[in-house]
Every structure is written in structure tokens, then in C-alpha cells.
Scaffold this motif. Structure first.
Motif, PDB file in Angstrom:
ATOM      1  N   ARG A  16       0.838  -1.208   0.000  1.00 35.62           N
ATOM      2  CA  ARG A  16       0.000   0.000   0.000  1.00 35.62           C
ATOM      3  C   ARG A  16       0.868   1.251   0.000  1.00 35.62           C
ATOM      4  O   ARG A  16       0.543   2.244  -0.643  1.00 35.62           O
ATOM      5  CB  ARG A  16      -0.962  -0.033   1.177  1.00 35.62           C
ATOM      6  CG  ARG A  16      -2.086  -1.022   0.939  1.00 35.62           C
ATOM      7  CD  ARG A  16      -3.096  -1.045   2.066  1.00 35.62           C
ATOM      8  NE  ARG A  16      -4.204  -1.916   1.714  1.00 35.62           N
ATOM      9  CZ  ARG A  16      -4.294  -3.185   2.038  1.00 35.62           C
ATOM     10  NH1 ARG A  16      -3.337  -3.771   2.715  1.00 35.62           N
ATOM     11  NH2 ARG A  16      -5.339  -3.894   1.664  1.00 35.62           N
ATOM     12  N   SER A  17       1.982   1.215   0.710  1.00 36.26           N
ATOM     13  CA  SER A  17       2.911   2.337   0.720  1.00 36.26           C
ATOM     14  C   SER A  17       3.505   2.557  -0.668  1.00 36.26           C
ATOM     15  O   SER A  17       3.677   3.697  -1.111  1.00 36.26           O
ATOM     16  CB  SER A  17       4.020   2.073   1.740  1.00 36.26           C
ATOM     17  OG  SER A  17       4.958   3.109   1.721  1.00 36.26           O
ATOM     18  N   LEU A  18       3.797   1.476  -1.376  1.00 37.67           N
ATOM     19  CA  LEU A  18       4.310   1.571  -2.743  1.00 37.67           C
ATOM     20  C   LEU A  18       3.285   2.256  -3.643  1.00 37.67           C
ATOM     21  O   LEU A  18       3.621   3.160  -4.409  1.00 37.67           O
ATOM     22  CB  LEU A  18       4.640   0.175  -3.266  1.00 37.67           C
ATOM     23  CG  LEU A  18       5.188   0.109  -4.682  1.00 37.67           C
ATOM     24  CD1 LEU A  18       6.210  -1.009  -4.779  1.00 37.67           C
ATOM     25  CD2 LEU A  18       4.091  -0.121  -5.695  1.00 37.67           C
ATOM     26  N   GLN A  20       0.905   4.287  -2.735  1.00 34.14           N
ATOM     27  CA  GLN A  20       0.821   5.686  -2.328  1.00 34.14           C
ATOM     28  C   GLN A  20       1.971   6.489  -2.937  1.00 34.14           C
ATOM     29  O   GLN A  20       1.764   7.592  -3.455  1.00 34.14           O
ATOM     30  CB  GLN A  20       0.851   5.803  -0.804  1.00 34.14           C
ATOM     31  CG  GLN A  20       0.766   7.240  -0.322  1.00 34.14           C
ATOM     32  CD  GLN A  20       0.797   7.361   1.198  1.00 34.14           C
ATOM     33  OE1 GLN A  20       0.959   6.377   1.913  1.00 34.14           O
ATOM     34  NE2 GLN A  20       0.633   8.569   1.686  1.00 34.14           N
ATOM     35  N   GLU A  21       3.170   5.952  -2.904  1.00 30.42           N
ATOM     36  CA  GLU A  21       4.332   6.658  -3.448  1.00 30.42           C
ATOM     37  C   GLU A  21       4.210   6.840  -4.965  1.00 30.42           C
ATOM     38  O   GLU A  21       4.484   7.922  -5.491  1.00 30.42           O
ATOM     39  CB  GLU A  21       5.613   5.897  -3.101  1.00 30.42           C
ATOM     40  CG  GLU A  21       6.869   6.664  -3.446  1.00 30.42           C
ATOM     41  CD  GLU A  21       8.123   6.002  -2.909  1.00 30.42           C
ATOM     42  OE1 GLU A  21       9.176   6.195  -3.538  1.00 30.42           O
ATOM     43  OE2 GLU A  21       8.062   5.306  -1.883  1.00 30.42           O
ATOM     44  N   VAL A  22       3.782   5.804  -5.669  1.00 33.22           N
ATOM     45  CA  VAL A  22       3.625   5.893  -7.125  1.00 33.22           C
ATOM     46  C   VAL A  22       2.564   6.932  -7.488  1.00 33.22           C
ATOM     47  O   VAL A  22       2.783   7.797  -8.340  1.00 33.22           O
ATOM     48  CB  VAL A  22       3.272   4.504  -7.726  1.00 33.22           C
ATOM     49  CG1 VAL A  22       2.797   4.626  -9.163  1.00 33.22           C
ATOM     50  CG2 VAL A  22       4.463   3.567  -7.642  1.00 33.22           C
ATOM     51  N   SER A  24       1.437   9.405  -5.665  1.00 33.89           N
ATOM     52  CA  SER A  24       1.889  10.747  -5.275  1.00 33.89           C
ATOM     53  C   SER A  24       2.790  11.345  -6.347  1.00 33.89           C
ATOM     54  O   SER A  24       2.677  12.521  -6.693  1.00 33.89           O
ATOM     55  CB  SER A  24       2.637  10.706  -3.939  1.00 33.89           C
ATOM     56  OG  SER A  24       1.763  10.381  -2.896  1.00 33.89           O
ATOM     57  N   ASP A  25       3.683  10.525  -6.887  1.00 37.16           N
ATOM     58  CA  ASP A  25       4.566  10.986  -7.961  1.00 37.16           C
ATOM     59  C   ASP A  25       3.762  11.363  -9.209  1.00 37.16           C
ATOM     60  O   ASP A  25       4.027  12.383  -9.842  1.00 37.16           O
ATOM     61  CB  ASP A  25       5.609   9.918  -8.299  1.00 37.16           C
ATOM     62  CG  ASP A  25       6.571  10.408  -9.365  1.00 37.16           C
ATOM     63  OD1 ASP A  25       7.354  11.337  -9.074  1.00 37.16           O
ATOM     64  OD2 ASP A  25       6.513   9.884 -10.499  1.00 37.16           O
ATOM     65  N   GLU A  28       1.994  14.643  -8.782  1.00 37.07           N
ATOM     66  CA  GLU A  28       2.906  15.781  -8.861  1.00 37.07           C
ATOM     67  C   GLU A  28       3.482  15.987 -10.260  1.00 37.07           C
ATOM     68  O   GLU A  28       3.608  17.115 -10.727  1.00 37.07           O
ATOM     69  CB  GLU A  28       4.046  15.582  -7.861  1.00 37.07           C
ATOM     70  CG  GLU A  28       4.947  16.786  -7.708  1.00 37.07           C
ATOM     71  CD  GLU A  28       5.971  16.602  -6.609  1.00 37.07           C
ATOM     72  OE1 GLU A  28       7.107  17.082  -6.790  1.00 37.07           O
ATOM     73  OE2 GLU A  28       5.652  15.974  -5.583  1.00 37.07           O
ATOM     74  N   ASP A  77      -2.766   9.672   3.162  1.00 35.09           N
ATOM     75  CA  ASP A  77      -2.277   8.474   3.859  1.00 35.09           C
ATOM     76  C   ASP A  77      -3.258   7.313   3.847  1.00 35.09           C
ATOM     77  O   ASP A  77      -2.861   6.172   4.059  1.00 35.09           O
ATOM     78  CB  ASP A  77      -1.917   8.808   5.311  1.00 35.09           C
ATOM     79  CG  ASP A  77      -0.652   9.649   5.403  1.00 35.09           C
ATOM     80  OD1 ASP A  77       0.135   9.667   4.428  1.00 35.09           O
ATOM     81  OD2 ASP A  77      -0.455  10.303   6.447  1.00 35.09           O
ATOM     82  N   TYR A  97      -6.858   2.789   0.301  1.00 36.21           N
ATOM     83  CA  TYR A  97      -5.910   1.718  -0.040  1.00 36.21           C
ATOM     84  C   TYR A  97      -6.434   0.361   0.413  1.00 36.21           C
ATOM     85  O   TYR A  97      -6.223  -0.644  -0.266  1.00 36.21           O
ATOM     86  CB  TYR A  97      -4.532   1.977   0.587  1.00 36.21           C
ATOM     87  CG  TYR A  97      -3.917   3.279   0.156  1.00 36.21           C
ATOM     88  CD1 TYR A  97      -3.682   3.567  -1.188  1.00 36.21           C
ATOM     89  CD2 TYR A  97      -3.584   4.248   1.088  1.00 36.21           C
ATOM     90  CE1 TYR A  97      -3.143   4.770  -1.587  1.00 36.21           C
ATOM     91  CE2 TYR A  97      -3.032   5.461   0.699  1.00 36.21           C
ATOM     92  CZ  TYR A  97      -2.813   5.716  -0.639  1.00 36.21           C
ATOM     93  OH  TYR A  97      -2.287   6.910  -1.026  1.00 36.21           O
TER      94      TYR A  97
END
Length: 153
Positions: A16-18, A20-22, A24-25, A28, A77, A97
Motif C-alpha cells: 500500500r505504501s508503494l 501511495q508513493e507511485v 503521489s509521484d 505531482e 495516507d 488503499y
């Protein structure tokens, strides 16, 4: 009481963190190259926000595509919000997520699949009460597979 490491829960949090990071990128900087996502989620999950007509059409699960046209991608989050086009009807969605079942980027053959506790319990073999391991001759031989076999050249 025995303590154990809950690898399943740790892995789900990392996956789930992965995501979120993808996302978010992408929020942006936009989608790079041919990247795009197929995201399947449980429309009944807590926190899912979607139009009533979409929920009526997809009462259990839905797959969305983030590719050519999407707007207002906001990542936090707990999940992400995005506006997608459904037959020339822009509709906002919020997907936690925890509602995601699969996340796939076919442009690079990458995918994640989240198993629910219910499906894991249903698929688990039933215990027969015999805690002894099978004799050495009855055990299947383990096969070691190199990850290089699956890498693109």
C-alpha cells in the motif's frame, strides 16, 4: 502466549505504501511514458466514495483505468481521490488503499494483488490433526527459481 511476525500484514502495508508513493509521484509529475494503471477495488469497502449511479452499476467491485484522461488526483495516507471520465461524465471517486484488490501497470508488467483474510481462510487447507511432517521420502523436492528468469532483457 507465543509471539510471531505477521508477514502478511507487513507485506500489505509495504504494498500500500508503494501504491501511495507511485500515485503521489503521478499527482505531482503526471504519468511518465506509457505507464498506466488498472486498479480494481471493492466498492463496498469503508471509505469508498462514488456516485450512486456508479455504485448501482458496480455494487461489489470496479476496475478503473488511470491513463489518458484523469483529473484532480489527490493522494493522502488513507487512499486517493481522482476524477475519471465515464461516458463523457466526469465523476470524482475516493478509493481507500484498504479497498484495493489489484493494482497493475501493464506497460512494465507490474502488478500487486491483495488477498483478503476471508479468501485466505477459505483457501487454506483443512487441518487433519496430524502435526508430524511427512517422511523424508514423501516430501516433494523444493525447486529454486532464479528471479533473473523473469527479468526483461
Amino acid at each position: 502466549m507465543t509471539r510471531s511476525i505477521d508477514y502478511g500484514n507487513l507485506m500489505h502495508r509495504a504494498m500500500r505504501s508503494l501504491i501511495q508513493e507511485v500515485l503521489s509521484d503521478v499527482a505531482e509529475n503526471g504519468l511518465p511514458g506509457a505507464h498506466h494503471f488498472f486498479i480494481t477495488f471493492d466498492t463496498r469497502a469503508d471509505g469508498v466514495e462514488m456516485a450512486d449511479w456508479l455504485h448501482s452499476r458496480y455494487p461489489e467491485e470496479m476496475t478503473v483505468v488511470i491513463q489518458h484522461w484523469f483529473d484532480n488526483l489527490n493522494v493522502d495516507d488513507d487512499g486517493f481521490g481522482v476524477t475519471l471520465n465515464f461516458g463523457n461524465n466526469p465523476e470524482p471517486l475516493y478509493i481507500p488503499y484498504d479497498a484495493i484488490q489489484t493494482f497493475v501497470d501493464p506497460s512494465v508488467e507490474f502488478g500487486l494483488r491483495f488477498e483478503t483474510q476471508d479468501s485466505e481462510e477459505e483457501e487454506a487447507p483443512e487441518e487433519d490433526g496430524d502435526d508430524d511432517p511427512p517422511p523424508a521420502g514423501d516430501r516433494p523436492e523444493a525447486e529454486v527459481v532464479s528471479l533473473d528468469k523473469f527479468r526483461k532483457s
